[in-house]
Design a protein around this motif. Structure first.
Motif, mmCIF file in Angstrom:
data_model
loop_
_atom_site.group_PDB
_atom_site.id
_atom_site.type_symbol
_atom_site.label_atom_id
_atom_site.label_comp_id
_atom_site.label_asym_id
_atom_site.label_seq_id
_atom_site.Cartn_x
_atom_site.Cartn_y
_atom_site.Cartn_z
ATOM 1 N N GLU A 116 9.121 -3.899 -1.077
ATOM 2 C CA GLU A 116 8.502 -2.996 -2.043
ATOM 3 C C GLU A 116 7.723 -1.895 -1.314
ATOM 4 O OE1 GLU A 116 6.084 -5.094 -4.862
ATOM 5 O OE2 GLU A 116 7.679 -6.512 -5.308
ATOM 6 N N ALA A 117 7.014 -2.274 -0.256
ATOM 7 C CA ALA A 117 6.245 -1.289 0.513
ATOM 8 C C ALA A 117 7.163 -0.223 1.101
ATOM 9 C CB ALA A 117 5.452 -1.974 1.626
ATOM 10 N N VAL A 163 8.414 2.038 -1.824
ATOM 11 C CA VAL A 163 7.365 2.958 -2.274
ATOM 12 C C VAL A 163 7.071 3.986 -1.182
ATOM 13 C CG1 VAL A 163 4.959 3.133 -3.030
ATOM 14 C CG2 VAL A 163 6.392 1.292 -3.888
ATOM 15 N N GLY A 164 7.155 3.578 0.081
ATOM 16 C CA GLY A 164 6.969 4.524 1.180
ATOM 17 C C GLY A 164 8.039 5.604 1.188
ATOM 18 N N ALA A 194 1.966 1.895 -0.983
ATOM 19 C CA ALA A 194 2.829 1.385 0.085
ATOM 20 C C ALA A 194 1.997 0.681 1.155
ATOM 21 C CB ALA A 194 3.651 2.522 0.695
ATOM 22 N N TRP A 202 2.091 -3.405 2.044
ATOM 23 C CA TRP A 202 2.358 -3.869 3.412
ATOM 24 C C TRP A 202 1.202 -4.724 3.925
ATOM 25 C CZ3 TRP A 202 6.890 -3.440 5.918
ATOM 26 C CH2 TRP A 202 6.919 -3.891 7.233
#
Length: 129
Positions: free
Chosen positions: A22-23, A26-27, A59, A63
């Protein structure tokens, strides 16, 4: 509370992997937003930068929470669950906007990672039992 003697359970490992995925996603969205901010001909720059900063912050938070959970930091579980629950209204509004192909998987992802974070093996690994 940190407990490092037992191996990391599969549920916790998968929760961390999904948080990191997901990080990354989104990054990538944040990178695209930054590019869009810099190349747009007309824009409300302060609002655009605020949305971009929010995406970058999300993001980084995803993380960092994954990393903290991998280190069995019990305090990281609640914020990670909150971020997963945020996927539910996002997914719902996507479904309402005709983007069910994206909204439904987001809702399933949020519920799935949330379940992984509260599952008994994860709960034990984080020292809640």
């Amino acid at each position: 509370m940190t407990i490092d003697s037992a191996p990391i359970p599969v549920t916790l490992r998968w929760a961390v992997r999904l948080l990191w995925a997901e990080a990354v996603a989104v990054g990538l969205i944040a990178a695209w937003l930054l590019w869009a901010d810099l190349t747009a001909t007309t824009t409300d720059l302060p609002s655009a930068l605020l949305v971009t900063a929010f995406a970058i912050g999300a993001a980084v938070a995803l993380w960092a929470l994954g990393r903290a959970l991998l280190r069995r930091r019990a305090g990281a579980r609640a914020p990670a669950i909150v971020l997963q629950l945020m996927l539910l209204p996002i997914g719902w509004f996507m479904i309402q906007a005709g983007l069910g192909w994206l909204g439904v998987p987001l809702m399933v992802l949020g519920l799935g990672v949330g379940w992984l974070l509260v599952s008994p093996p994860t709960t034990r690994a984080l020292g809640f039992e």
